[in-house]
Write a protein that holds these residues in place. Structure first.
Motif, short mmCIF file in Angstrom:
data_model
loop_
_atom_site.label_atom_id
_atom_site.label_comp_id
_atom_site.label_asym_id
_atom_site.label_seq_id
_atom_site.Cartn_x
_atom_site.Cartn_y
_atom_site.Cartn_z
N GLY A 189 0.81 -1.21 0.00
CA GLY A 189 0.00 0.00 0.00
C GLY A 189 0.84 1.26 0.00
N GLU A 190 0.15 2.38 0.22
CA GLU A 190 0.78 3.71 0.15
C GLU A 190 1.93 3.85 1.15
N HIS A 191 1.76 3.31 2.34
CA HIS A 191 2.75 3.54 3.40
C HIS A 191 3.69 2.37 3.62
N CYS A 192 3.50 1.28 2.90
CA CYS A 192 4.23 0.04 3.21
C CYS A 192 5.74 0.18 3.07
N ASP A 193 6.20 0.73 1.94
CA ASP A 193 7.64 0.81 1.72
C ASP A 193 8.32 1.66 2.79
N ALA A 194 7.71 2.80 3.14
CA ALA A 194 8.32 3.69 4.13
C ALA A 194 8.35 3.02 5.51
N ILE A 195 7.29 2.29 5.85
CA ILE A 195 7.26 1.63 7.16
C ILE A 195 8.31 0.53 7.24
N MET A 196 8.42 -0.29 6.20
CA MET A 196 9.40 -1.37 6.22
C MET A 196 10.83 -0.85 6.21
N ALA A 197 11.02 0.37 5.67
CA ALA A 197 12.36 0.98 5.66
C ALA A 197 12.61 1.82 6.90
N SER A 198 11.65 1.86 7.83
CA SER A 198 11.78 2.60 9.09
C SER A 198 11.95 4.11 8.87
N ARG A 199 11.23 4.66 7.91
CA ARG A 199 11.34 6.10 7.65
C ARG A 199 9.97 6.77 7.49
N HIS A 200 8.94 6.15 8.03
CA HIS A 200 7.61 6.77 7.96
C HIS A 200 7.43 7.69 9.16
N PRO A 201 6.93 8.93 8.94
CA PRO A 201 6.84 9.89 10.05
C PRO A 201 5.83 9.49 11.13
N ASP A 202 4.87 8.64 10.81
CA ASP A 202 3.85 8.27 11.79
C ASP A 202 4.14 6.94 12.48
N VAL A 203 5.19 6.26 12.09
CA VAL A 203 5.58 4.99 12.73
C VAL A 203 6.97 5.17 13.31
#
Length: 578
Positions: free
Chosen positions: A114-128
């Motif tokens: 989804g939209e946020h998956c790549d950023a979350i798995m790379a540990s660079r999402h601002p909300d996680v």
């Protein structure tokens, strides 16, 4: 096939096993532990119960606000936490025209990403936000974190805090966390991970949905490593895979790291053999260790000793060799119980030989061998020369094979019989063995009678009995108790009774035997110090201390003479009581 075609094929295969896309030629090598990190819940191995529970929770909308992931190293706690953060914030990606798909809510189905998956798995999402409690244990860090929790997410559905090794937080940090954890704002989710679940306060655990990530058994992990090896184009033998899986001890990450190391043991497509992996890990040859065990239980001490000494001379670690022999002893007992249902990892020859040993030994003999080896493993840890200690353990195992089996020994003691085939000389009087184990005191007496000195000492020092009844012992363990003590007690009880025993930990205010003795000694000394004569003596002799207070001896029998009676003088003429 063109270079482009080749690259496409690698990407497709990498996705099949849940790893990152295979890097293009010329980029830095990506280790297998990262390349094959799961990217979907379906890729998690051996965690079906957790996935089923989460799937049901997401489908019914009964999603907890706090999750606790626990397990040994390398079973996927951090990866699962990121997958869970993705699931909570899953939104389909926009199509080629820029139109976003409909986001009906959290979803455990993460394919396609989804939209946020790549950023979350790379540990660079601002909300996680991922935090390591080992480096941020203070209450000030926790208060800063909770202050920012009041604000909503930037772009995702939820703000998610992932706190790794949460048991490292200080007590003040846990207390600061409790109020927010109990009544979190609707946009906030907590995901905790820990390897030491017992160190997490119950007040925190009770506010989280707990998932215990289990370690993989050897066969399951070996099969997974074989799939990865084939995907990498590596030729790894079945024996090598089994050795790596055993060394990983249920950790997928450790198994992949060792497989990475094993693949480079050969070049040009040659097979990675079991011998190469044994040399890499400092292991003994399991086939030869089976030879050693077979010779030891047959009484061939010289042959068994030669097997292990040659392996130590070849570079194998004595402690690892003994651990492997312990594994063989455990496999023998399991094979006795499960029979043909027992299917261990590794070549069929290993299983067949282990089953043959299981048929040769009685259950009590197998249990006795395990006890001997386990005791020897403890001796090896403190011995000045581990290789010599290993030799002595093997000799001890071989000597035990010449003794009657525990079942036969119990019968002989009960009947006062001689060993089979021995007409002379007559047996020495056997030790007085209690008729049964009906109490904790009976168990101690049985240990004394059967010369289980090490187990008796550990039991008297560390076991705080709570409840003892036929087939069940509930107790607490004093600090410093050796690992595996409850298991040793279970084996002992089942060896000297006809019952299947449950030996479990339980809360109790009881003391161990040694603790009670120390308390009673202290009370005797304190009582003696209250006596005026003793107090005066201690004051008169600087530095004097009372070491112990013995019990009063029986009264002396006085035999006064006639003259003594006449003069009212009674001399100290005594004799021992009859």
């Amino acid at each position: 096939m063109s270079a482009d075609d080749s690259s496409t094929g690698d990407d497709a295969t990498g996705a099949l096993f849940g790893g990152e896309d295979t890097p293009a030629r010329g980029k830095a090598y990506e280790v297998l532990a990262r390349k094959y990190r799961p990217r979907r819940f379906e890729d998690l191995i051996g965690q079906e119960a957790m996935v089923r529970t989460l799937s049901n929770a997401f489908e019914t909308g009964r999603i907890a606000h706090g999750f606790m992931l626990t397990g040994v190293r390398g079973v996927g706690k951090t990866t699962t936490a990121r997958l869970l953060a993705r699931a909570l914030n899953y939104e389909p990606k926009a199509d080629t025209k820029g139109k976003k798909g409909k986001a009906s809510g959290p979803s455990i189905h993460l394919d396609p990403p989804g939209e946020h998956c790549d950023a979350i798995m790379a540990s660079r999402h601002p909300d996680v936000l991922e935090l390591d409690a080992a480096s941020r244990t203070g209450v000030a860090d926790m208060r800063d974190l909770l202050d920012s929790a009041r604000y909503g997410p930037v772009s995702a559905r939820y703000k998610v805090y992932i706190i790794d090794e949460v048991h490292m937080l200080s007590n003040a940090s846990f207390n600061a966390l409790l109020k927010t954890l109990e009544e979190p704002p609707p946009h906030l989710k907590f995901i905790f991970a820990t390897t030491e679940i017992r160190k997490v306060p119950v007040t925190v655990l009770s506010r989280c949905q707990r998932f215990d990530l289990k370690r993989l058994d050897t066969g399951e992990l070996a099969a997974h490593l074989g799939s990865v090896a084939r995907n990498e184009g590596a030729n790894v033998s079945e024996e090598a895979l089994a050795l790596i899986a055993r060394a990983a001890e249920g950790s997928v990450r450790d198994g992949l790291s060792l497989l990475d190391q094993g693949i480079v043991q050969t070049t040009d497509g040659e097979e990675v053999s079991g011998a190469a992996v044994r040399a890499m890990l400092g292991l003994g040859d399991r086939a030869r260790l089976l030879d050693a065990v077979e010779k030891a239980v047959s009484g061939d001490a010289k042959g068994a000793l030669a097997e292990v000494r040659e392996q130590v001379a070849g570079g194998a670690d004595p402690a690892v060799i003994l651990k492997d022999i312990l594994d063989i002893a455990a496999d023998i007992s399991v094979a006795q119980v499960t029979g043909d249902d027992w299917t261990p990892a590794g070549p069929a020859d290993w299983a067949n030989r282990t089953k043959a040993l299981a048929q040769r030994l009685t259950p009590a003999q197998a249990a006795r061998n395990w006890q001997l080896l386990l005791s020897g493993y403890g001796d090896l840890q403190v011995a000045p020369d581990p290789a010599t200690a290993l030799n002595m353990v093997i000799l001890r195992l071989a000597a035990a094979s010449t003794l009657p089996s525990p079942e036969e020994a119990a019968r002989m003691i009960a009947e006062g019989a001689r060993p089979p085939g021995k007409d002379s000389p007559p047996l020495k009087a056997p030790p007085q063995v209690p008729g049964g184990i009906h109490s904790f005191a009976d168990m101690i007496a049985m240990m004394d009678a059967t010369r289980e000195v090490a187990l008796q000492v550990d039991t008297e020092r560390f076991v705080r009995p709570s409840r003892f009844e036929p087939g069940r012992l509930a107790c607490a363990l004093a600090p410093g108790a050796p690992a595996g003590l409850l298991g040793r007690l279970k084996i002992f009880l089942e060896s000297y009774s006809d019952l299947d025993w449950t030996v479990e930990e339980a809360e109790t205010d009881a003391e161990s035997m040694r603790e009670r003795e120390r308390r009673e000694k202290t009370e005797r000394i304190e009582a003696a110090m209250q006596h005026p004569l003793v107090a005066a003596t201690l004051s008169a002799i600087p530095g004097a201390v009372i070491l112990d207070v013995g019990q009063m001896p029986p009264p002396l029998e006085i035999e006064p003479s006639q003259d003594d009676v006449a003069s009212n003088i009674i001399p100290l003429k005594t004799r021992r009581p009859a």
